[in-house]
Design an enzyme around this catalytic site. Sequence first.
Site, PDB file in Angstrom:
ATOM      1  N   SER A  63       0.335 -14.779  37.931  1.00  0.00           N
ATOM      2  CA  SER A  63      -1.070 -14.370  38.049  1.00  0.00           C
ATOM      3  C   SER A  63      -2.032 -15.481  37.662  1.00  0.00           C
ATOM      4  O   SER A  63      -3.212 -15.428  37.986  1.00  0.00           O
ATOM      5  CB  SER A  63      -1.336 -13.158  37.152  1.00  0.00           C
ATOM      6  OG  SER A  63      -1.228 -13.528  35.781  1.00  0.00           O
ATOM      7  N   GLY A  64      -1.528 -16.479  36.935  1.00  0.00           N
ATOM      8  CA  GLY A  64      -2.410 -17.503  36.389  1.00  0.00           C
ATOM      9  C   GLY A  64      -2.850 -17.175  34.987  1.00  0.00           C
ATOM     10  O   GLY A  64      -3.491 -17.976  34.314  1.00  0.00           O
ATOM     11  N   GLY A  65      -2.494 -15.966  34.507  1.00  0.00           N
ATOM     12  CA  GLY A  65      -2.768 -15.591  33.125  1.00  0.00           C
ATOM     13  C   GLY A  65      -1.818 -16.299  32.174  1.00  0.00           C
ATOM     14  O   GLY A  65      -0.841 -16.926  32.592  1.00  0.00           O
ATOM     15  N   VAL A  66      -2.086 -16.176  30.887  1.00  0.00           N
ATOM     16  CA  VAL A  66      -1.312 -16.902  29.879  1.00  0.00           C
ATOM     17  C   VAL A  66       0.172 -16.543  29.933  1.00  0.00           C
ATOM     18  O   VAL A  66       1.039 -17.419  29.998  1.00  0.00           O
ATOM     19  CB  VAL A  66      -1.865 -16.627  28.463  1.00  0.00           C
ATOM     20  CG1 VAL A  66      -0.966 -17.256  27.399  1.00  0.00           C
ATOM     21  CG2 VAL A  66      -3.279 -17.166  28.333  1.00  0.00           C
ATOM     22  N   ASP A  67       0.483 -15.245  29.919  1.00  0.00           N
ATOM     23  CA  ASP A  67       1.875 -14.819  29.788  1.00  0.00           C
ATOM     24  C   ASP A  67       2.729 -15.252  30.974  1.00  0.00           C
ATOM     25  O   ASP A  67       3.792 -15.854  30.799  1.00  0.00           O
ATOM     26  CB  ASP A  67       1.951 -13.302  29.595  1.00  0.00           C
ATOM     27  CG  ASP A  67       1.172 -12.831  28.378  1.00  0.00           C
ATOM     28  OD1 ASP A  67       0.986 -13.644  27.453  1.00  0.00           O
ATOM     29  OD2 ASP A  67       0.741 -11.665  28.353  1.00  0.00           O
ATOM     30  N   SER A  68       2.281 -14.951  32.192  1.00  0.00           N
ATOM     31  CA  SER A  68       3.092 -15.308  33.360  1.00  0.00           C
ATOM     32  C   SER A  68       3.170 -16.823  33.533  1.00  0.00           C
ATOM     33  O   SER A  68       4.181 -17.347  34.008  1.00  0.00           O
ATOM     34  CB  SER A  68       2.547 -14.647  34.632  1.00  0.00           C
ATOM     35  OG  SER A  68       1.305 -15.185  35.014  1.00  0.00           O
ATOM     36  N   SER A  69       2.123 -17.540  33.115  1.00  0.00           N
ATOM     37  CA  SER A  69       2.139 -19.005  33.219  1.00  0.00           C
ATOM     38  C   SER A  69       3.199 -19.611  32.309  1.00  0.00           C
ATOM     39  O   SER A  69       3.929 -20.529  32.701  1.00  0.00           O
ATOM     40  CB  SER A  69       0.759 -19.577  32.865  1.00  0.00           C
ATOM     41  OG  SER A  69      -0.226 -19.137  33.775  1.00  0.00           O
ATOM     42  N   GLU A 129      -1.643  -9.212   4.032  1.00  0.00           N
ATOM     43  CA  GLU A 129      -1.553  -9.703   5.409  1.00  0.00           C
ATOM     44  C   GLU A 129      -2.914  -9.948   6.047  1.00  0.00           C
ATOM     45  O   GLU A 129      -3.016 -10.643   7.062  1.00  0.00           O
ATOM     46  CB  GLU A 129      -0.740  -8.731   6.279  1.00  0.00           C
ATOM     47  CG  GLU A 129      -1.394  -7.382   6.551  1.00  0.00           C
ATOM     48  CD  GLU A 129      -1.149  -6.334   5.473  1.00  0.00           C
ATOM     49  OE1 GLU A 129      -1.256  -5.139   5.795  1.00  0.00           O
ATOM     50  OE2 GLU A 129      -0.867  -6.704   4.312  1.00  0.00           O
ATOM     51  N   HIS A 143      -3.692  -5.335   0.694  1.00  0.00           N
ATOM     52  CA  HIS A 143      -3.098  -5.835   1.943  1.00  0.00           C
ATOM     53  C   HIS A 143      -3.099  -7.367   1.977  1.00  0.00           C
ATOM     54  O   HIS A 143      -4.080  -7.984   2.390  1.00  0.00           O
ATOM     55  CB  HIS A 143      -3.868  -5.285   3.153  1.00  0.00           C
ATOM     56  CG  HIS A 143      -3.640  -3.830   3.384  1.00  0.00           C
ATOM     57  ND1 HIS A 143      -2.579  -3.346   4.117  1.00  0.00           N
ATOM     58  CD2 HIS A 143      -4.319  -2.739   2.947  1.00  0.00           C
ATOM     59  CE1 HIS A 143      -2.614  -2.023   4.136  1.00  0.00           C
ATOM     60  NE2 HIS A 143      -3.665  -1.632   3.431  1.00  0.00           N
ATOM     61  N   CYS A 199       0.837  -1.201   0.000  1.00  0.00           N
ATOM     62  CA  CYS A 199       0.000   0.000   0.000  1.00  0.00           C
ATOM     63  C   CYS A 199       0.878   1.260   0.000  1.00  0.00           C
ATOM     64  O   CYS A 199       1.537   1.553  -0.984  1.00  0.00           O
ATOM     65  CB  CYS A 199      -0.977  -0.043   1.179  1.00  0.00           C
ATOM     66  SG  CYS A 199      -2.460   0.970   0.918  1.00  0.00           S
TER      67      CYS A 199
END
Length: 516
Positions: A226-232, A174, A172, A84
Amino acid sequence: MTDIHNHKILILDFGSQYTQLIARRVRELGVFCEIFPHDVAADFIKNYQAKGIILSGGPESVYDSDVKAPEIVFELGVPVLGICYGMQTMVMQHGGEVKGADQSEFGKAIINILNSTNNIFSNMEHEQLVWMSHSDKVTQTGEHFEIIASSTNAPVAAVAHKNKPFFGVQFHPETTHTENGKQIIENFVVNICGCDTLWNIENIIENDIKEIKQKVGTDKVILGLSGGVDSSVVAAILHQAIGDQLTCIFVDTGLLRLNEGDQVMQVFAEHMDINVIRINAKNRFLDALRGICDPEQKRKIIGKLFVDIFDEEAAKIENAKWLAQGTIYSDVIESAGNNQSKAHVIKSHHNVGGLPKEMKLKLLEPLRELFKDEVRKLGLGLGLPYNMLYRHPFPGPGLGVRILGEIKKEYVETLQKADAIFTEELYKHNLYHDVSQAFGVFLPVKSVGVVGDQRRYEYVIALRAVVSIDFMTATWANLPYDFLSLVSNRIVNEVKQVSRVVYDVTGKPPGTIEWE
């Protein structure tokens, strides 16, 4: 070990809302790439040693802006793909002409491929469905470029340099709306640039573990779990790399989903044998939030108290040298503002730059190069449960922003029960992964109801479920009436403090996904 960063693509960002999508598409092919601002220093581009360069789209007009690609891009001899705006500036910088289109083009369009020999359209049908989003168009390609695709509204829909591996597309590739966009990007990245597909989960795990071991040595590491995805996922990769040198601190705010604290301990402390310290801070949070109704004030109080409690516990761990965080690549891009991205900064992220000044710890961010979808795949590769990795997003302040107004213990317990019923039924009816986010909201107003022969005057629960690709916009989920009726009946019958259930049918915009 193979260097997974050896074959890489450099993406120069001109401010397109789709720039991160470009990077994700490249990585899905198994090739590492990074995003940098279009005006990054020439020496940086030269020393980056990219196998190819992609110029993103952008909101500017080429003919009334000085925003252009650095000349070094075209001097390195590596393949270049302009998308573009990226195509427009490339053509203009090579003597072509760009003008405002008589009619802006936003949406699906059919292009006709005029030349597919050894270029980005190799092995593709002559007619392709693509996604257009532009107000300007190339009117003259100049002596260096030839037209290789056209459409009704964009006679110059794609170009190729006559002598160099430079290509441009007005659409685009993508976006998922471009039917064979992945093939176009693969033709460029793999076939034209010659990138080996080294970027896969097995290699990433091996690379991360090696890097963590080299960086940390015998030092101790602290992680806020925290139990969230990232920290887990951070906990899992660190545990594999350094074992009992890792200590996780889990601050139980009391504002989590039903039994979530116990589930975190079960997965990490019991099943994975990770050293986790659980801090029961429920009463401290309730005390701090007493009488507070303003959503922003609630967020700030929850955030500050969380950090304070974490700091208190971290200080008790002797000889810790590192603080691990679940920063991911989109956090880095989003939070870097104008130093990194030309798109408008929407918010600052709690994961980036969040080191307390008084903590003399070094920062360890094992996921810093990964997008969210890559983090989830990494988690699966490390043996984390699928349902933990693919749970719906949960706000940092937890139920604190799903209880309108003041937070009380009774309100938290009521919402936890109602929310758990909603989630349980979504799973039972195979609807959970059909929606992007679903949860209950506690409304601090009472409504008259009748249960059996008894009059009941109790609280209202709102159910919220949305469908979204990027969470920037969302539509309310059209869940079956029978399903909603079942959930409502269960909540009213099983949660004594609720007399009425309503369903939120507001999209985003005009609403937001969360109520506060």
